[in-house]
Design a protein around this motif. Sequence first.
Motif, PDB file in Angstrom:
ATOM      1  N   ASN A  86       7.422  20.068 -22.940  1.00 47.13           N
ATOM      2  CA  ASN A  86       7.478  19.274 -22.093  1.00 47.13           C
ATOM      3  C   ASN A  86       8.713  18.297 -22.058  1.00 47.13           C
ATOM      4  O   ASN A  86       8.749  17.617 -21.095  1.00 47.13           O
ATOM      5  CB  ASN A  86       6.162  18.492 -22.061  1.00 47.13           C
ATOM      6  CG  ASN A  86       5.753  17.833 -23.108  1.00 47.13           C
ATOM      7  OD1 ASN A  86       5.592  18.325 -24.143  1.00 47.13           O
ATOM      8  ND2 ASN A  86       5.455  16.675 -23.284  1.00 47.13           N
ATOM      9  N   HIS A  87       9.149  18.070 -23.287  1.00 46.74           N
ATOM     10  CA  HIS A  87      10.193  17.026 -23.168  1.00 46.74           C
ATOM     11  C   HIS A  87      11.518  17.663 -22.731  1.00 46.74           C
ATOM     12  O   HIS A  87      12.587  16.784 -22.089  1.00 46.74           O
ATOM     13  CB  HIS A  87      10.543  16.659 -24.512  1.00 46.74           C
ATOM     14  CG  HIS A  87       9.264  15.791 -25.532  1.00 46.74           C
ATOM     15  ND1 HIS A  87       9.588  15.400 -26.856  1.00 46.74           N
ATOM     16  CD2 HIS A  87       8.247  15.532 -25.181  1.00 46.74           C
ATOM     17  CE1 HIS A  87       8.678  14.679 -27.209  1.00 46.74           C
ATOM     18  NE2 HIS A  87       7.582  14.689 -26.116  1.00 46.74           N
ATOM     19  N   TRP A  88      11.774  19.089 -22.816  1.00 46.18           N
ATOM     20  CA  TRP A  88      12.746  19.613 -22.376  1.00 46.18           C
ATOM     21  C   TRP A  88      12.837  20.467 -21.518  1.00 46.18           C
ATOM     22  O   TRP A  88      14.055  20.928 -20.694  1.00 46.18           O
ATOM     23  CB  TRP A  88      13.394  20.634 -23.632  1.00 46.18           C
ATOM     24  CG  TRP A  88      13.408  19.914 -25.035  1.00 46.18           C
ATOM     25  CD1 TRP A  88      12.470  19.418 -25.892  1.00 46.18           C
ATOM     26  CD2 TRP A  88      14.477  18.916 -25.428  1.00 46.18           C
ATOM     27  NE1 TRP A  88      12.849  18.730 -26.899  1.00 46.18           N
ATOM     28  CE2 TRP A  88      14.121  18.426 -26.796  1.00 46.18           C
ATOM     29  CE3 TRP A  88      15.718  18.784 -24.824  1.00 46.18           C
ATOM     30  CZ2 TRP A  88      15.016  17.435 -27.440  1.00 46.18           C
ATOM     31  CZ3 TRP A  88      16.764  18.133 -25.917  1.00 46.18           C
ATOM     32  CH2 TRP A  88      16.132  17.277 -26.956  1.00 46.18           C
ATOM     33  N   ASP A 109       2.050  16.773 -27.728  1.00 46.60           N
ATOM     34  CA  ASP A 109       2.890  17.618 -27.213  1.00 46.60           C
ATOM     35  C   ASP A 109       2.331  19.033 -26.619  1.00 46.60           C
ATOM     36  O   ASP A 109       1.183  19.249 -26.784  1.00 46.60           O
ATOM     37  CB  ASP A 109       4.149  17.943 -28.142  1.00 46.60           C
ATOM     38  CG  ASP A 109       3.774  19.090 -29.138  1.00 46.60           C
ATOM     39  OD1 ASP A 109       2.526  19.261 -29.682  1.00 46.60           O
ATOM     40  OD2 ASP A 109       4.513  19.886 -29.476  1.00 46.60           O
ATOM     41  N   LEU A 110       3.050  19.348 -25.811  1.00 44.24           N
ATOM     42  CA  LEU A 110       3.036  21.094 -25.437  1.00 44.24           C
ATOM     43  C   LEU A 110       3.760  21.772 -26.270  1.00 44.24           C
ATOM     44  O   LEU A 110       5.075  21.844 -26.064  1.00 44.24           O
ATOM     45  CB  LEU A 110       3.187  21.015 -23.899  1.00 44.24           C
ATOM     46  CG  LEU A 110       3.074  22.405 -23.229  1.00 44.24           C
ATOM     47  CD1 LEU A 110       1.889  22.921 -23.300  1.00 44.24           C
ATOM     48  CD2 LEU A 110       3.781  22.655 -21.931  1.00 44.24           C
ATOM     49  N   MET A 111       2.796  22.753 -26.848  1.00 44.13           N
ATOM     50  CA  MET A 111       3.645  23.783 -27.778  1.00 44.13           C
ATOM     51  C   MET A 111       3.521  25.228 -26.931  1.00 44.13           C
ATOM     52  O   MET A 111       2.530  25.291 -26.554  1.00 44.13           O
ATOM     53  CB  MET A 111       2.969  23.682 -28.978  1.00 44.13           C
ATOM     54  CG  MET A 111       3.628  24.955 -29.757  1.00 44.13           C
ATOM     55  SD  MET A 111       3.011  25.231 -31.695  1.00 44.13           S
ATOM     56  CE  MET A 111       1.517  26.192 -31.220  1.00 44.13           C
ATOM     57  N   VAL A 112       4.536  25.919 -26.840  1.00 43.98           N
ATOM     58  CA  VAL A 112       4.633  27.254 -26.046  1.00 43.98           C
ATOM     59  C   VAL A 112       4.934  28.305 -27.186  1.00 43.98           C
ATOM     60  O   VAL A 112       5.581  28.125 -27.950  1.00 43.98           O
ATOM     61  CB  VAL A 112       5.187  27.160 -24.854  1.00 43.98           C
ATOM     62  CG1 VAL A 112       5.307  28.454 -24.238  1.00 43.98           C
ATOM     63  CG2 VAL A 112       5.000  26.243 -24.037  1.00 43.98           C
ATOM     64  N   SER A 113       3.981  29.365 -27.088  1.00 49.54           N
ATOM     65  CA  SER A 113       4.273  30.518 -27.904  1.00 49.54           C
ATOM     66  C   SER A 113       4.404  31.720 -27.348  1.00 49.54           C
ATOM     67  O   SER A 113       3.635  31.909 -26.128  1.00 49.54           O
ATOM     68  CB  SER A 113       3.113  30.449 -28.952  1.00 49.54           C
ATOM     69  OG  SER A 113       1.981  31.164 -28.386  1.00 49.54           O
ATOM     70  N   PHE A 114       5.436  32.447 -27.512  1.00 50.82           N
ATOM     71  CA  PHE A 114       5.543  33.918 -27.128  1.00 50.82           C
ATOM     72  C   PHE A 114       4.956  34.702 -28.387  1.00 50.82           C
ATOM     73  O   PHE A 114       5.705  34.540 -29.390  1.00 50.82           O
ATOM     74  CB  PHE A 114       7.029  34.416 -26.606  1.00 50.82           C
ATOM     75  CG  PHE A 114       7.329  35.549 -26.485  1.00 50.82           C
ATOM     76  CD1 PHE A 114       6.795  36.249 -25.613  1.00 50.82           C
ATOM     77  CD2 PHE A 114       8.011  36.517 -27.340  1.00 50.82           C
ATOM     78  CE1 PHE A 114       6.987  37.800 -25.308  1.00 50.82           C
ATOM     79  CE2 PHE A 114       8.382  37.529 -27.238  1.00 50.82           C
ATOM     80  CZ  PHE A 114       7.835  38.328 -26.086  1.00 50.82           C
ATOM     81  N   ALA A 115       4.398  35.670 -28.138  1.00 49.77           N
ATOM     82  CA  ALA A 115       3.873  36.399 -29.241  1.00 49.77           C
ATOM     83  C   ALA A 115       3.806  38.084 -28.958  1.00 49.77           C
ATOM     84  O   ALA A 115       3.535  38.398 -27.821  1.00 49.77           O
ATOM     85  CB  ALA A 115       2.307  36.266 -29.626  1.00 49.77           C
ATOM     86  N   GLY A 305       7.509  13.227 -21.830  1.00 47.50           N
ATOM     87  CA  GLY A 305       7.149  12.946 -23.265  1.00 47.50           C
ATOM     88  C   GLY A 305       7.204  11.679 -23.463  1.00 47.50           C
ATOM     89  O   GLY A 305       6.682  11.248 -24.476  1.00 47.50           O
ATOM     90  N   LEU A 306       7.962  10.845 -22.515  1.00 52.94           N
ATOM     91  CA  LEU A 306       8.068   9.393 -22.773  1.00 52.94           C
ATOM     92  C   LEU A 306       6.582   8.619 -22.754  1.00 52.94           C
ATOM     93  O   LEU A 306       5.670   8.589 -21.573  1.00 52.94           O
ATOM     94  CB  LEU A 306       9.001   8.668 -21.859  1.00 52.94           C
ATOM     95  CG  LEU A 306       9.370   7.247 -22.315  1.00 52.94           C
ATOM     96  CD1 LEU A 306       9.736   6.939 -23.481  1.00 52.94           C
ATOM     97  CD2 LEU A 306      10.062   6.641 -21.086  1.00 52.94           C
ATOM     98  N   LYS A 307       6.216   7.766 -23.691  1.00 50.48           N
ATOM     99  CA  LYS A 307       4.756   7.194 -23.679  1.00 50.48           C
ATOM    100  C   LYS A 307       5.213   5.685 -23.521  1.00 50.48           C
ATOM    101  O   LYS A 307       5.965   4.939 -24.008  1.00 50.48           O
ATOM    102  CB  LYS A 307       4.327   7.380 -25.095  1.00 50.48           C
ATOM    103  CG  LYS A 307       3.744   8.831 -25.260  1.00 50.48           C
ATOM    104  CD  LYS A 307       2.922   8.652 -26.573  1.00 50.48           C
ATOM    105  CE  LYS A 307       2.469   9.962 -26.888  1.00 50.48           C
ATOM    106  NZ  LYS A 307       1.653   9.923 -28.190  1.00 50.48           N
ATOM    107  N   VAL A 308       4.352   5.438 -22.253  1.00 54.93           N
ATOM    108  CA  VAL A 308       4.805   3.897 -21.617  1.00 54.93           C
ATOM    109  C   VAL A 308       2.989   3.361 -21.912  1.00 54.93           C
ATOM    110  O   VAL A 308       2.088   3.800 -21.067  1.00 54.93           O
ATOM    111  CB  VAL A 308       5.030   3.768 -20.460  1.00 54.93           C
ATOM    112  CG1 VAL A 308       5.111   2.187 -19.827  1.00 54.93           C
ATOM    113  CG2 VAL A 308       6.583   4.494 -20.282  1.00 54.93           C
TER     114      VAL A 308
END
Length: 376
Positions: A86-88, A109-115, A305-308
């Motif tokens: 989500n940052h990129w 964060d949002l982690m994405v996986s390709f398996a 991803g910025l936290k305010v």
Amino acid sequence: MYQLTFDTQAFIKQQWQKKPIVIKQAFANFEDPIAADELAGLACEEEISARIVVTKDNGWEVIQGPFEDYDTYGESHWQLLVQAVNHWYPDSQPLVEAFRFLPDWRFDDLMVSFATPQGGVGPHIDNYDVFIIQGEGERRWRVGDKGDHKVRGGDKTSPLVEDFEPIIDVILEKGDLLYIPPGYPHCGETLTLALSYSVGFRAPSQQELLTQLADSLIDTNSGHKRFESDSESAEPGMVSQSQQQGIMHLLAELANQPDKYQTMLGQLLSQNRFELDICEGEEALDTDELVDLVSQGASIARIGGLKVLRLEGDLNSRLFINGEVYPLATATEEELLTLANENWLENEQAQQLCGNNEIASLMVTLINQGLYYLAE
């Protein structure tokens, strides 16, 4: 747009941090926000945290990114995991937005996986809450109950555990969701080429809180109070229970003094574990230029991803952004909450907020730092 199909408030009352659950078709007509080749491209970048886990007969091998190619890994028995997508990758942000029924300070964060088929990371226990959403393909997930699970290989620093008796054994298909609270062992096995999305939520540990508190007390040259007592043990080598408790009560006192902990807490909770995609402009803006651009129709958005954050009951009028403190003495509580809650300030909102010179100045600072940007 990603819309959850279940009652989120009922979920918080009945499931959140209590027990795992499978929700079939938690997203109707789910579409992957990122393609496998786009994910593979992100994992080639130096700034992005990525790893490949290869499943072997006697365990798992972890290879840290960045990666140049994937041909050597073959067509099965491996999985690519990319953190903070989500940052990129802005197109993934709408999926994160679906989970903002939980507060931003918890979001990791949002982690994405390709398996590939038979790819996975093995039985393990996480110390955070995770929502696993199935995209393209199918994966089988097994989840065990909490308990005294034996660490795999005797390595107490590893999250891997020996196999367990499942309380959930399910094949996830596109749009299905599996929620797992901290402490529950789980294991995923890929059945077909698959994309999965892990939305993680994390709270600070006692270690993190004490470390941050100590740093804050040193920075502010405070916290000098020492233990005092009106009685002493008759045994010279003995520390009495009352004195042990009295010494530790010094820490408890700090927890009841907002002026001692609020700044520390706001800084800690607004920090990110992963790098942000800072987008500094070629030329610095000034306040007049910002007000002019907003008057011409520009909106203002924060980077992924910025936290305010705003602390309820804060003794000061301020925001915490990416671990830093930003005083806003002239801002109303409504303005502070708008800035904390909204990832995207539509033009009308931006114009109203920039009518406050102090807020306009803050926006200029954040845009010039690359934490916010101007949008159509």
